[in-house]
Design a protein around this motif. Structure first.
Motif, PDB file in Angstrom:
ATOM      1  N   ASN A  28      54.115  19.760 -26.171  1.00 25.69           N
ATOM      2  CA  ASN A  28      52.761  19.562 -25.670  1.00 25.69           C
ATOM      3  C   ASN A  28      52.722  19.769 -24.156  1.00 25.69           C
ATOM      4  OD1 ASN A  28      53.902  17.183 -24.621  1.00 25.69           O
ATOM      5  ND2 ASN A  28      53.259  15.991 -26.393  1.00 25.69           N
ATOM      6  N   ASP A  36      47.140  21.870 -25.143  1.00 27.07           N
ATOM      7  CA  ASP A  36      47.644  21.219 -26.349  1.00 27.07           C
ATOM      8  C   ASP A  36      46.857  21.620 -27.596  1.00 27.07           C
ATOM      9  OD1 ASP A  36      49.528  19.971 -24.893  1.00 27.07           O
ATOM     10  OD2 ASP A  36      48.639  17.979 -24.948  1.00 27.07           O
ATOM     11  N   ASP A  37      45.596  21.989 -27.428  1.00 25.13           N
ATOM     12  CA  ASP A  37      44.724  22.287 -28.561  1.00 25.13           C
ATOM     13  C   ASP A  37      44.907  23.745 -28.961  1.00 25.13           C
ATOM     14  OD1 ASP A  37      42.891  22.142 -30.542  1.00 25.13           O
ATOM     15  OD2 ASP A  37      41.134  21.986 -29.242  1.00 25.13           O
ATOM     16  N   PHE A 282      47.612  14.106 -35.485  1.00 22.54           N
ATOM     17  CA  PHE A 282      47.024  15.381 -35.092  1.00 22.54           C
ATOM     18  C   PHE A 282      46.628  16.173 -36.331  1.00 22.54           C
ATOM     19  CE2 PHE A 282      51.697  15.861 -34.822  1.00 22.54           C
ATOM     20  CZ  PHE A 282      51.900  16.781 -35.837  1.00 22.54           C
ATOM     21  N   LYS A 302      47.337  18.856 -31.097  1.00 24.40           N
ATOM     22  CA  LYS A 302      48.051  18.178 -30.018  1.00 24.40           C
ATOM     23  C   LYS A 302      49.339  18.898 -29.626  1.00 24.40           C
ATOM     24  CE  LYS A 302      46.243  13.512 -30.565  1.00 24.40           C
ATOM     25  NZ  LYS A 302      46.570  12.071 -30.730  1.00 24.40           N
TER      26      LYS A 302
END
Length: 981
Positions: A28, A36-37, A282, A302
């Protein structure tokens, strides 16, 4: 409530019994990831793992994350096909072609200025075999092909982009589209998208679909998984998914189906769902299985999820739920026939694995402890209550005459139609296998031999030698049976081993023998290697090798004489050809590092390891193969801190001299499992450790051929190396042209200086003319054009040969000498420091110019304060030159040596000695090398000394060797110092 708890426990056991340990890692923001997305993950041979995110395309090389193009942001959806990534961002639909150096081209731009909202959207991307780009918008299913867009109005009144649409290519030229309104079919011949008449598929609310040969696998929102036969055009099988699990993606990998929900990954085999990974923290957006990296990859909300698949060479046979118990370890294992395994467990079970199924062969009562399995035509089972043999379909107890229950029983072997039973602290008991009668002991070992030691293993080798190991407080733990003497003999005896430094200690655990007369003995702290003669050959212990645990149990040796041995810190391997120990543990896919239980070599290069509720099959040939990909590439190039595009050869100017090379093997192993080395211009290899980065600061101008190589933690070196060339051009002041011009200028300068000096001397007053004229003639005689031009020729030669450093050094020394001469010629007296420095510069230049054919040594008496003693300038140089050119230069044998000594005879008198080991004055006369100017120079110097002080005088001594042959010359100058200050 009780029934509910029982059901929960059952499902926990099912999951535990069938789960395969897969190590996971979530990368991450804290690992350097720009976002992170993530929405999509793909893999290409050229760039490795690449991720789609709101901040753009992110490359991951296994060491670092790179944001490839920060201008391309807000990636909405993507699809990877034929080494190209198709993706949609806020500006257009793009294609990134990895086969063309990752070139990005616009497939279709978005138009926000018109009234049509549909041409700005490319949802649910899919690429068919003809490279048509299928997608959807608010109202249409459409495809883009050869710069044309063909749209089909399917949702006329829709205002929601989040339509669950799934494309699948039924066959070439036929596309099926699953929508909430049912199935639509497209045919290339008609180019029409029509509602399907297939009632079975039309009613399905599809959540995911994939194709396998002539079969569609369809997941639905009703917790079902359908298998549709495309030839028979019907659903041939339907299975239920786990409760409340909706599969968002289906992935086929090596005939194994994986189903992915929003937070869990399942392996689907034999109509069973096995959870591979689950998380409540997540959402999983996209999932791939990559054979090259041997990993699962998932783009999540995440970060990037990496799941390490077990290393090739490891197969796990898990107990079914009915045999799984906490603490149920496999204690021993045999292979009666190939691929059939019998194991005994710590819960007194004997289990058989055959045809991919486990079967309980026998469950013994708790008061009877089973100890070992022995294979000798039949299967023998050693227990505390007797010996059992497998007959028919059950274990039958042997009716051994006089057998007594023994809690310390260890194992049994069969030798020469006899059954030998070993206990930890008592004498071996022997039985006749035909009569089951006890054989009267004929061992000649004492009672103390059996009782004072603790025995752990008994084995027969291929030559029918019997070996016994254990803890021997008064011995060394290894014994061999002597048939003639009828006793076990400690092989530390001189008849076996003269030296005892090959024993690990006095506590040995297990014995391994092979058909090549090799014998291995594991111990606390390592193991010993030897031959079946009893001669030990090598010791591998924790003091000499990196073994992580002192408790070594099972061990074996492969065809290359690599030794695999088990510890409580994993499986270690001694590599004979490299004399190194490597280790494999849970990070390599083992389910446990605790391996003190069953350990057995079986057929087909396989090794069996016993664990808790699990048998591990190790293909030890595959296990030692490198997990590295055979590639190593530069992933990022920084010059003076700025990122540059990579090139095969880097040509820079002299200011671009801070260079950073970041590289990767794209193997995606843990960082501590790859080791790097580099070499510059074929010099020695220098270790970088686990750091995949090479930094050069303040590189000097020149050419640098850099090689980088990688080695894995198993000591396998990557065949391919990274080769990179950096060329840094020098500034003008370091170029050959500059040094050529400098040489010309120096010649002009020196010539002008001589002309000026000569002109000035002629104008001086008459009363100084004698001294000054003598000094100038001496200077010119010593620093004559012959010396000057030879010096300049030497400098020019260095320049032509591009030896800029040597030319610079030589020129620096020459300029210093010139400066000293200029300064000295203006003074009548100089300090001894100046004279010594000038003499040393002159000798240094002459030694280099004459290719170091002689050496020199200048010695100043410790009692002399060099700054407080004054001498006439250049008083030594004429004699030094005379010694070099007429004594040392013509020396045929041995190295020439010149000594200059400054000796303080008393506070008022200084003696200077110039001594050489040349051919002497007689030899010089014979060679006719003594020219008139030489004697004239000596005469001038002598006149100078007398004019300065009548007490000064000169001595010249001829030196001879033991055969009375000339062996050099010694000149002594006697100077009076009383008026010098």
């Amino acid at each position: 409530m009780i029934k509910l708890i029982a059901c929960v426990c059952f499902f926990i056991l099912v999951f535990t019994g069938n789960a395969q340990t897969i190590n996971s890692k979530l990368y991450n923001y804290f690992d350097g990831m720009p976002s992170d997305d993530l929405t999509y993950v793909c893999y290409s041979e050229q760039s490795g793992i690449e991720l789609c995110s709101r901040k753009g395309i992110i490359q991951f090389d296994g060491n670092r994350f790179y944001l490839k193009d920060p201008t391309q942001q807000n990636i909405l959806n993507a699809y990877f096909f034929k080494n190209a990534l198709y993706y949609e961002d806020g500006k257009a639909l793009h294609r990134k072609n990895y086969s063309n150096n990752g070139k990005i081209e616009i497939v279709q731009s978005k138009n926000y200025m018109d009234e049509d909202p549909n041409n700005d959207h490319f949802e649910n991307l899919f690429i068919d075999s003809q490279e048509r780009i299928w997608c959807s918008d608010f109202n249409h299913i459409k495809y883009l092909y050869k710069q044309k867009t063909v749209s089909f109005p399917v949702f006329p009144d829709n205002k929601d982009l989040n339509i669950d649409i799934h494309f699948v290519e039924k066959s070439t030229g036929e596309i099926w589209v699953f929508t909430p309104n049912g199935l639509y079919e497209w045919n290339e011949t008609t180019n029409l998208l029509l509602a399907s008449s297939n009632k079975n598929l039309n009613k399905l609310q599809v959540s995911a679909v994939t194709k396998s040969d002539n079969q569609l696998i369809i997941a639905t929102k009703e917790d079902e998984l359908h298998f549709y036969d495309l030839i028979e055009n019907k659903i041939v099988k339907t299975i239920k998914t786990p409760a409340s699990v909706v599969l968002q993606q289906l992935v086929l990998f090596k005939d194994t189906l994986y189903g992915i929900s929003t937070n869990e990954i399942f392996k689907i085999q034999n109509n069973q769902f096995t959870s591979v990974f689950a998380s409540q923290n997540f959402t999983i957006k996209h999932f791939i299985v990559n054979e090259k990296t041997n990993n699962f990859w998932a783009a999540t909300s995440k970060g990037l999820l990496q799941l390490h698949l077990p290393k090739k060479g490891l197969t796990f046979l898990n107990f079914p739920a009915e045999y799984s118990k906490n603490g149920n370890f496999i204690l021993d294992v045999i292979e009666p026939v190939q691929n059939e395994f019998w194991v005994l467990t710590s819960y007194n079970q004997v289990l058989q694995y055959k045809n991919q199924h486990w079967r309980l062969m026998e469950q013994f009562p708790e008061n009877l402890k089973i100890k070992s399995l022995t294979l000798h035509k039949d299967i023998y089972l050693t227990t505390t209550h007797g010996i059992f043999v497998w007959k028919g379909n059950l274990f039958q107890k042997l009716n051994l005459d006089g057998f007594v229950v023994d809690e310390d029983i260890v194992k049994s072997i069969i030798f020469d139609k006899e059954l030998w039973i070993l206990s930890a602290s008592s004498e071996i008991v022997r039985y006749n296998l035909q009569t089951n009668k006890k054989i009267k002991s004929n061992f000649k070992n004492t009672v103390d031999f059996w009782k004072e030691n603790k025995w752990n293993d008994l084995t027969i080798d291929h030559a029918q030698n019997i070996w016994l190991v254990g803890w021997m407080p008064k011995g060394f733990g290894i014994c061999k049976y002597d048939k003639n003497q009828q006793m076990f003999i400690d092989i530390s005896h001189k008849s076996f081993n003269n030296h005892r430094d090959l024993f690990v200690g006095d506590y040995y655990n297990r014995i391994y023998t092979d058909n090549k007369n090799n014998v291995l003995f594991s111990a606390y702290g390592g193991f010993s290697m030897g031959k079946n003669t009893g001669k030990l050959t090598k010791k591998i212990d924790i003091h000499l090798y990196p073994i992580d645990d002192t408790y070594v149990t099972g061990l074996m040796q492969d065809a290359h004489e690599n030794v695999f041995f088990a510890t409580n810190a994993g499986l270690h391997v001694y590599l004979k050809n490299k004399d190194r120990v490597i280790k494999l543990n849970s990070t390599d896919g083992l389910t446990t590092n605790t391996l003190q239980y069953a350990f057995k070599e079986v057929s087909n290069h396989h090794l069996l390891l016993g664990g808790e509720n699990q048998l591990t099959i190790v293909n030890y040939n595959d296990l030692l193969k490198s997990p590295l990909q055979n590639t190593i590439k530069i992933t990022k190039l920084l010059i003076n801190g700025k990122v540059y595009n990579n090139a095969e050869e880097l040509i820079l100017n002299y200011k671009q001299n801070n260079i950073t090379l970041q590289f990767s093997t794209f193997s995606y192993l843990e960082a501590n499992k790859i080791f790097y080395e580099y070499s510059v211009n074929n010099n020695e290899w220098i270790s970088l450790g686990n750091q995949a980065e090479l930094v050069f600061n303040h590189l000097s101008p020149g050419s640098y051929h850099i090689k980088i190589r990688a080695t894995d933690h198993l000591q396998n070196q990557l065949e391919k190396q990274l080769h990179y060339v950096i060329k840094i051009n020098p500034p003008f002041t370091q170029s050959p042209l500059f040094f050529a011009l400098l040489g010309i200028a120096l010649v002009i300068l020196v010539y002008g200086w001589f002309r000026y000096s000569l002109h000035r001397k002629m104008k001086e007053k008459r009363y100084e003319l004698q001294v000054k004229d003598a000094e100038m003639r001496m200077l010119r005689a010593q620093m004559n054009p012959h010396f000057m031009f030879n010096t300049l020729n030497s400098i020019n030669s260095y320049i032509i040969q591009h030896k800029t450093a040597d030319a610079s050094k030589y020129l620096t020394s020459f300029s210093k000498l010139m400066r000293n001469i200029l300064e000295s010629s203006k003074q009548q007296w100089i300090t001894l420091v100046q004279e010594v420095k000038t003499t040393e510069l002159y000798l240094q230049l002459e030694a280099v110019r004459l290719e170091n054919s002689f050496t020199y040594e200048i010695v100043v008496d410790n009692d002399i304060d060099e700054t407080d003693v004054f001498v006439p300038p250049l008083i030594v140089q004429p004699f030094a030159e005379n010694a070099i050119w007429h004594g040392l230069r013509h020396k045929a044998n041995g190295n020439g040596k010149l000594y200059v000594r400054f000796i303080l005879e008393n506070k008022d008198k200084l003696r200077i000695e110039i001594e050489d080991n040349g051919i002497g004055r007689e030899g010089s006369v014979l060679l006719k090398t003594a020219k008139k100017h030489t004697s004239y120079g000596v005469k001038i110097t002598e006149e100078r000394l007398i004019k300065l002080n009548a007490a000064n005088y000169l001595e010249i001594l001829d030196l001879y060797d033991s055969n009375n042959k000339p062996a050099g010359t010694k000149v002594i100058l006697h100077l009076n110092l009383e008026e010098n200050d």
